[in-house]
Design a protein around this motif. Structure first.
Motif, PDB file in Angstrom:
ATOM      1  N   GLU A  75       1.124 -10.598  12.966  1.00 31.08           N
ATOM      2  CA  GLU A  75       2.173  -9.935  12.189  1.00 31.08           C
ATOM      3  C   GLU A  75       1.601  -9.011  11.116  1.00 31.08           C
ATOM      4  OE1 GLU A  75       2.921 -13.274   8.711  1.00 31.08           O
ATOM      5  OE2 GLU A  75       4.352 -13.161  10.363  1.00 31.08           O
ATOM      6  N   GLU A  76       0.297  -8.834  11.101  1.00 27.47           N
ATOM      7  CA  GLU A  76      -0.338  -8.054  10.035  1.00 27.47           C
ATOM      8  C   GLU A  76      -0.741  -6.657  10.505  1.00 27.47           C
ATOM      9  OE1 GLU A  76      -3.797  -8.517   6.642  1.00 27.47           O
ATOM     10  OE2 GLU A  76      -3.782  -9.909   8.317  1.00 27.47           O
ATOM     11  N   MET A  77      -0.429  -5.670   9.669  1.00 28.60           N
ATOM     12  CA  MET A  77      -0.980  -4.336   9.853  1.00 28.60           C
ATOM     13  C   MET A  77      -2.316  -4.363   9.124  1.00 28.60           C
ATOM     14  SD  MET A  77       0.413  -0.574   8.701  1.00 28.60           S
ATOM     15  CE  MET A  77       1.786  -0.574   9.835  1.00 28.60           C
ATOM     16  N   LYS A  78      -3.389  -4.382   9.904  1.00 30.60           N
ATOM     17  CA  LYS A  78      -4.727  -4.520   9.331  1.00 30.60           C
ATOM     18  C   LYS A  78      -5.247  -3.199   8.783  1.00 30.60           C
ATOM     19  CE  LYS A  78      -6.973  -7.936   9.950  1.00 30.60           C
ATOM     20  NZ  LYS A  78      -7.136  -9.085   9.035  1.00 30.60           N
ATOM     21  N   THR A 108       3.265  -7.768   7.671  1.00 30.28           N
ATOM     22  CA  THR A 108       2.616  -7.930   6.376  1.00 30.28           C
ATOM     23  C   THR A 108       1.430  -6.973   6.332  1.00 30.28           C
ATOM     24  OG1 THR A 108       1.041  -9.639   7.040  1.00 30.28           O
ATOM     25  CG2 THR A 108       3.218 -10.390   6.321  1.00 30.28           C
ATOM     26  N   LEU A 109       0.969  -6.672   5.134  1.00 30.03           N
ATOM     27  CA  LEU A 109      -0.223  -5.844   4.966  1.00 30.03           C
ATOM     28  C   LEU A 109      -0.722  -5.998   3.549  1.00 30.03           C
ATOM     29  CD1 LEU A 109       0.509  -3.051   3.179  1.00 30.03           C
ATOM     30  CD2 LEU A 109       1.746  -2.551   5.267  1.00 30.03           C
ATOM     31  N   ARG A 110      -1.916  -5.509   3.339  1.00 27.81           N
ATOM     32  CA  ARG A 110      -2.499  -5.487   1.996  1.00 27.81           C
ATOM     33  C   ARG A 110      -3.022  -4.084   1.734  1.00 27.81           C
ATOM     34  NH1 ARG A 110      -3.243 -10.310  -0.446  1.00 27.81           N
ATOM     35  NH2 ARG A 110      -2.902 -12.126   0.851  1.00 27.81           N
ATOM     36  N   THR A 111      -2.904  -3.663   0.497  1.00 25.31           N
ATOM     37  CA  THR A 111      -3.502  -2.409   0.063  1.00 25.31           C
ATOM     38  C   THR A 111      -4.055  -2.615  -1.341  1.00 25.31           C
ATOM     39  OG1 THR A 111      -3.179  -0.006  -0.041  1.00 25.31           O
ATOM     40  CG2 THR A 111      -1.403  -1.374  -0.937  1.00 25.31           C
ATOM     41  N   PHE A 112      -5.042  -1.835  -1.686  1.00 27.03           N
ATOM     42  CA  PHE A 112      -5.639  -1.974  -3.010  1.00 27.03           C
ATOM     43  C   PHE A 112      -4.663  -1.508  -4.079  1.00 27.03           C
ATOM     44  CE2 PHE A 112      -9.759  -1.282  -0.578  1.00 27.03           C
ATOM     45  CZ  PHE A 112     -10.062  -2.632  -0.538  1.00 27.03           C
ATOM     46  N   ILE A 128       8.042  -4.899   0.578  1.00 27.56           N
ATOM     47  CA  ILE A 128       8.222  -5.490  -0.738  1.00 27.56           C
ATOM     48  C   ILE A 128       6.902  -6.133  -1.162  1.00 27.56           C
ATOM     49  CG2 ILE A 128       9.499  -7.226  -2.079  1.00 27.56           C
ATOM     50  CD1 ILE A 128      11.259  -4.948  -1.017  1.00 27.56           C
ATOM     51  N   ALA A 129       6.480  -5.852  -2.399  1.00 28.65           N
ATOM     52  CA  ALA A 129       5.268  -6.478  -2.927  1.00 28.65           C
ATOM     53  C   ALA A 129       5.541  -7.962  -3.142  1.00 28.65           C
ATOM     54  CB  ALA A 129       4.850  -5.811  -4.225  1.00 28.65           C
ATOM     55  N   ALA A 130       4.789  -8.801  -2.449  1.00 27.44           N
ATOM     56  CA  ALA A 130       4.991 -10.248  -2.530  1.00 27.44           C
ATOM     57  C   ALA A 130       3.978 -10.918  -3.449  1.00 27.44           C
ATOM     58  CB  ALA A 130       4.891 -10.865  -1.137  1.00 27.44           C
ATOM     59  N   GLU A 142     -11.764  -6.045  -4.707  1.00 32.67           N
ATOM     60  CA  GLU A 142     -10.887  -5.088  -5.382  1.00 32.67           C
ATOM     61  C   GLU A 142      -9.473  -5.672  -5.447  1.00 32.67           C
ATOM     62  OE1 GLU A 142      -9.876  -1.536  -7.238  1.00 32.67           O
ATOM     63  OE2 GLU A 142     -11.893  -2.119  -6.614  1.00 32.67           O
ATOM     64  N   PRO A 143      -8.854  -5.690  -6.626  1.00 31.86           N
ATOM     65  CA  PRO A 143      -7.480  -6.201  -6.718  1.00 31.86           C
ATOM     66  C   PRO A 143      -6.569  -5.521  -5.695  1.00 31.86           C
ATOM     67  CG  PRO A 143      -8.369  -5.839  -8.906  1.00 31.86           C
ATOM     68  CD  PRO A 143      -9.363  -5.261  -7.937  1.00 31.86           C
ATOM     69  N   ASP A 144      -5.744  -6.332  -5.042  1.00 33.06           N
ATOM     70  CA  ASP A 144      -4.880  -5.777  -4.003  1.00 33.06           C
ATOM     71  C   ASP A 144      -3.446  -6.262  -4.144  1.00 33.06           C
ATOM     72  OD1 ASP A 144      -4.984  -8.382  -2.953  1.00 33.06           O
ATOM     73  OD2 ASP A 144      -6.141  -7.815  -1.193  1.00 33.06           O
ATOM     74  N   VAL A 145      -2.598  -5.718  -3.287  1.00 32.06           N
ATOM     75  CA  VAL A 145      -1.186  -6.078  -3.238  1.00 32.06           C
ATOM     76  C   VAL A 145      -0.877  -6.518  -1.819  1.00 32.06           C
ATOM     77  CG1 VAL A 145       1.195  -5.331  -3.651  1.00 32.06           C
ATOM     78  CG2 VAL A 145      -0.677  -4.258  -4.919  1.00 32.06           C
ATOM     79  N   HIS A 146      -0.227  -7.663  -1.696  1.00 36.02           N
ATOM     80  CA  HIS A 146       0.220  -8.168  -0.395  1.00 36.02           C
ATOM     81  C   HIS A 146       1.673  -7.743  -0.224  1.00 36.02           C
ATOM     82  CE1 HIS A 146       1.492 -11.820   2.188  1.00 36.02           C
ATOM     83  NE2 HIS A 146       1.105 -10.832   2.963  1.00 36.02           N
ATOM     84  N   TYR A 147       1.950  -6.993   0.835  1.00 37.26           N
ATOM     85  CA  TYR A 147       3.294  -6.487   1.115  1.00 37.26           C
ATOM     86  C   TYR A 147       3.884  -7.173   2.338  1.00 37.26           C
ATOM     87  CZ  TYR A 147       3.240  -2.508  -2.081  1.00 37.26           C
ATOM     88  OH  TYR A 147       3.244  -1.710  -3.205  1.00 37.26           O
ATOM     89  N   ILE A 148       5.211  -7.305   2.336  1.00 34.89           N
ATOM     90  CA  ILE A 148       5.946  -7.886   3.457  1.00 34.89           C
ATOM     91  C   ILE A 148       7.115  -6.974   3.806  1.00 34.89           C
ATOM     92  CG2 ILE A 148       7.358  -9.853   4.212  1.00 34.89           C
ATOM     93  CD1 ILE A 148       5.709 -11.598   2.293  1.00 34.89           C
TER      94      ILE A 148
END
Length: 153
Positions: A75-78, A108-112, A128-130, A142-148
């Protein structure tokens, strides 16, 4: 503005080197303050040995070659990286539509955190930032944001 139309298709082994080069160019352009944790050679090997053969990897191709890459796994966009000359021209939107079509139950995905352009892009597409993290779970530290993203029912 690029005059070539890009065709999005599944990546084959022959696409791996060019997809890696797009990733490297895009990373450097979008994240100038983030030191990549891997050498160019390691990134190219990762594309050839892992991403293309083992993950659902898509490329955008024009007459001049690969201009974008997206990698889905579960389910992740890598990965979602565009050649810098293709940013802002709708290609990211096309990849996002494909990702949602391929994963209709959600992504789901993560970006810096420093990549505010990516955050705006993903939020525009309903993510949405989770969670915001300190980066201890990624190679770059590096600090990141997990999105859903969840589809609207």
């Amino acid at each position: 503005m690029n005059s070539d139309a890009a065709v999005i298709r599944r990546a084959g082994s022959a696409d791996a080197p060019n997809a890696a080069d797009v990733w490297l160019r895009s990373y450097r352009a979008a994240l100038p303050t983030v030191q990549c944790a891997h050498s160019d050679a390691e990134v190219r090997t990762w594309f050839s040995d892992v991403l293309v053969p083992q993950y659902e990897t898509w490329v955008a191709v024009t007459g001049s070659g690969v201009v974008g890459v997206m990698v889905l796994h579960g389910e992740e966009m890598k990965q979602l990286f565009l050649d810098p000359s293709w940013r802002g021209q709708g290609l990211g939107d096309q990849f996002m539509a494909l990702a949602k079509q391929q994963r209709p139950d959600g992504l789901t995905l993560r970006t810096f955190q420093v990549n505010t352009a990516a955050q705006r892009f993903f939020e525009r597409h309903g993510f949405i930032a989770a969670e915001r993290t300190d980066g201890q779970r990624n190679d770059e530290q590096e600090p990141d944001v997990h999105y859903i993203w969840q589809p609207q029912n």
